[in-house]
Scaffold this active site. Structure first.
Site, PDB file in Angstrom:
ATOM      1  N   SER A 138      61.690   0.858 -14.880  1.00 13.64           N
ATOM      2  CA  SER A 138      60.844   1.977 -14.478  1.00 13.64           C
ATOM      3  C   SER A 138      59.472   1.855 -15.128  1.00 13.64           C
ATOM      4  CB  SER A 138      61.514   3.280 -14.949  1.00 13.64           C
ATOM      5  OG  SER A 138      60.617   4.355 -14.889  1.00 13.64           O
ATOM      6  N   TYR A 154      65.706   7.828 -21.444  1.00 13.86           N
ATOM      7  CA  TYR A 154      65.688   7.046 -20.195  1.00 13.86           C
ATOM      8  C   TYR A 154      64.652   5.927 -20.291  1.00 13.86           C
ATOM      9  CZ  TYR A 154      64.555   5.983 -15.300  1.00 13.86           C
ATOM     10  OH  TYR A 154      64.302   5.335 -14.125  1.00 13.86           O
TER      11      TYR A 154
HETATM   12  N1  LIG Z   1      63.343   6.869  -7.744  1.00 13.03           N
HETATM   13  C1  LIG Z   1      62.364   6.574  -8.570  1.00 13.03           C
HETATM   14  O1  LIG Z   1      61.276   7.144  -8.508  1.00 13.03           O
HETATM   15  C2  LIG Z   1      62.565   5.503  -9.607  1.00 13.03           C
HETATM   16  C3  LIG Z   1      61.468   5.186 -10.419  1.00 13.03           C
HETATM   17  C4  LIG Z   1      61.613   4.206 -11.377  1.00 13.03           C
HETATM   18  C5  LIG Z   1      62.813   3.528 -11.503  1.00 13.03           C
HETATM   19  N2  LIG Z   1      63.855   3.862 -10.715  1.00 13.03           N
HETATM   20  C6  LIG Z   1      65.114   3.120 -10.905  1.00 13.03           C
HETATM   21  O2  LIG Z   1      65.590   2.655  -9.662  1.00 13.03           O
HETATM   22  C7  LIG Z   1      67.014   2.589  -9.673  1.00 13.03           C
HETATM   23  C8  LIG Z   1      67.545   3.362  -8.486  1.00 13.03           C
HETATM   24  O3  LIG Z   1      67.125   4.697  -8.627  1.00 13.03           O
HETATM   25  P1  LIG Z   1      67.285   5.820  -7.497  1.00 13.03           P
HETATM   26  O4  LIG Z   1      66.067   6.636  -7.572  1.00 13.03           O
HETATM   27  O5  LIG Z   1      67.725   5.222  -6.217  1.00 13.03           O
HETATM   28  O6  LIG Z   1      68.461   6.673  -8.190  1.00 13.03           O
HETATM   29  P2  LIG Z   1      69.676   7.518  -7.635  1.00 13.03           P
HETATM   30  O7  LIG Z   1      69.416   7.991  -6.254  1.00 13.03           O
HETATM   31  O8  LIG Z   1      70.016   8.490  -8.692  1.00 13.03           O
HETATM   32  O9  LIG Z   1      70.822   6.398  -7.558  1.00 13.03           O
HETATM   33  C9  LIG Z   1      71.319   5.843  -8.748  1.00 13.03           C
HETATM   34  C10 LIG Z   1      72.468   4.917  -8.394  1.00 13.03           C
HETATM   35  O10 LIG Z   1      73.031   4.447  -9.645  1.00 13.03           O
HETATM   36  C11 LIG Z   1      74.430   4.543  -9.552  1.00 13.03           C
HETATM   37  N3  LIG Z   1      75.081   4.749 -10.849  1.00 13.03           N
HETATM   38  C12 LIG Z   1      74.820   5.708 -11.787  1.00 13.03           C
HETATM   39  N4  LIG Z   1      75.690   5.618 -12.790  1.00 13.03           N
HETATM   40  C13 LIG Z   1      76.531   4.582 -12.504  1.00 13.03           C
HETATM   41  C14 LIG Z   1      77.662   4.000 -13.138  1.00 13.03           C
HETATM   42  N5  LIG Z   1      78.161   4.491 -14.287  1.00 13.03           N
HETATM   43  N6  LIG Z   1      78.276   2.955 -12.555  1.00 13.03           N
HETATM   44  C15 LIG Z   1      77.823   2.469 -11.383  1.00 13.03           C
HETATM   45  N7  LIG Z   1      76.761   2.964 -10.715  1.00 13.03           N
HETATM   46  C16 LIG Z   1      76.145   4.022 -11.276  1.00 13.03           C
HETATM   47  C17 LIG Z   1      74.681   5.744  -8.643  1.00 13.03           C
HETATM   48  O11 LIG Z   1      75.906   5.580  -7.961  1.00 13.03           O
HETATM   49  P3  LIG Z   1      77.268   6.356  -8.241  1.00 13.03           P
HETATM   50  O12 LIG Z   1      76.924   7.745  -8.666  1.00 13.03           O
HETATM   51  O13 LIG Z   1      77.969   6.231  -6.946  1.00 13.03           O
HETATM   52  O14 LIG Z   1      77.943   5.541  -9.304  1.00 13.03           O
HETATM   53  C18 LIG Z   1      73.553   5.617  -7.634  1.00 13.03           C
HETATM   54  O15 LIG Z   1      73.948   4.829  -6.537  1.00 13.03           O
HETATM   55  C19 LIG Z   1      67.448   3.160 -11.015  1.00 13.03           C
HETATM   56  O16 LIG Z   1      67.716   2.131 -11.941  1.00 13.03           O
HETATM   57  C20 LIG Z   1      66.241   3.963 -11.473  1.00 13.03           C
HETATM   58  O17 LIG Z   1      66.189   4.096 -12.865  1.00 13.03           O
HETATM   59  C21 LIG Z   1      63.765   4.834  -9.778  1.00 13.03           C
END
Ligand SMILES: NC(=O)c1ccc[n+]([C@@H]2O[C@H](COP(=O)([O-])OP(=O)(O)OC[C@H]3O[C@@H](n4cnc5c(N)ncnc54)[C@H](OP(=O)(O)O)[C@@H]3O)[C@@H](O)[C@H]2O)c1
Length: 235
Positions: A138, A154
């Site tokens: 991130s 985080y």
């Molecule tokens: N969205 C943003 O603006 C943003 C910005 C910077 C970085 N990111 C990064 O991008 C990635 C995806 O983010 P997103 O925004 O798509 O988040 P999200 O919608 O919250 O999805 C997170 C995913 O991680 C999985 N997860 C969480 N805990 C887990 C565990 N214990 N075991 C296996 N899977 C797990 C969840 O699946 P389950 O609940 O089904 O396990 C879900 O599919 C993350 O690493 C996040 O930190 C996102």
């Protein structure tokens, strides 16, 4: 045929990355996540897109991993071309309210889970002779970027993942495994809504998932050991 694993594929960026990879007829994708309903929806979406045969879902918890089940699934492949460590956990709290358990849970999913998964699949990555590990970090974990209240644990866990990228790239060079890190900016997902309620991100998860899939397939031709900011906004 190229084989990929995408973690955190039940929703958001991971889901769209898995779908974009599976859209390519020469790819085979294993999608990991805990939420079986989300995984079923992903399967249905892949079927609807004509990619159902190329995407397989496996319920998997990075905090309580069932390694024998995962290895049973992938050892038959003989190699692994790409590992996209996308799963992430964000607990949004002021620093003084974060418990030790909060820190442990975030580091477990965002960092230690990645370490353990890479260790498990390393022989398959080496066998691919040109594999690519993509760590999804991130902007919060990117040195010198804007920082925000409530994201200390985080961001620290994502900074650890970014640093791990550089060290693994060095350590795996002789095995022809490239390791890169994408430090993402805001993308409209459930996680973003939790961290920045009411904020409208300039990018959709489909757009970012498409980019991550492209980068996983081609980025190792141009980068290794790099932490790349992928952001058009603050946050
Ligand atoms: N969205 C943003 O603006 C943003 C910005 C910077 C970085 N990111 C990064 O991008 C990635 C995806 O983010 P997103 O925004 O798509 O988040 P999200 O919608 O919250 O999805 C997170 C995913 O991680 C999985 N997860 C969480 N805990 C887990 C565990 N214990 N075991 C296996 N899977 C797990 C969840 O699946 P389950 O609940 O089904 O396990 C879900 O599919 C993350 O690493 C996040 O930190 C996102």
């Amino acid at each position: 045929m190229k084989q990929y694993i995408v973690t955190g594929a039940s929703r958001g960026i991971g889901r769209e990355t898995a779908l974009a990879l599976a859209a390519e007829p020469s790819n085979w994708v294993l999608a990991l996540s805990r939420d079986t309903t989300g995984l079923s929806r992903l399967s249905e979406a892949a079927q609807a897109a004509g990619a159902g045969d190329r995407l397989h879902c496996l319920p998997f918890d990075l905090a309580q991993p069932d390694w024998p089940r995962l290895l049973e699934e992938i050892n038959q492949w003989g190699k692994l071309d790409g590992l996209i460590n996308n799963a992430g956990l964000l607990i949004h709290k002021p620093f003084e309210e974060l418990s030790v358990e909060d820190w442990q849970r975030m580091f477990q999913v965002n960092c230690f889970g990645v370490v353990a998964l890479v260790q498990q699949v390393l022989p398959l990555l080496e066998a691919a002779q040109g594999a690519h590990i993509v760590n999804i970090s991130s902007m919060g974990g990117f040195q010198g970027s804007s920082k925000f209240n409530g994201l200390s644990a985080y961001s620290a866990s994502k900074a650890a993942l970014a640093n791990l990228t550089e060290t693994l790239a060095e350590e795996f060079q002789s095995r022809r495994i490239a390791v890169n890190c994408l430090a993402l900016g805001a993308v409209q997902t459930e996680m973003l809504a939790q961290a920045f309620p009411g904020y409208a991100a300039p990018l959709t998860s489909e757009e970012m998932g498409g980019f991550v899939a492209w980068f996983a397939a081609h980025g190792n031709r141009f980068f290794n050991g790099k932490i790349l900011p992928v952001s058009v906004s603050t946050p």
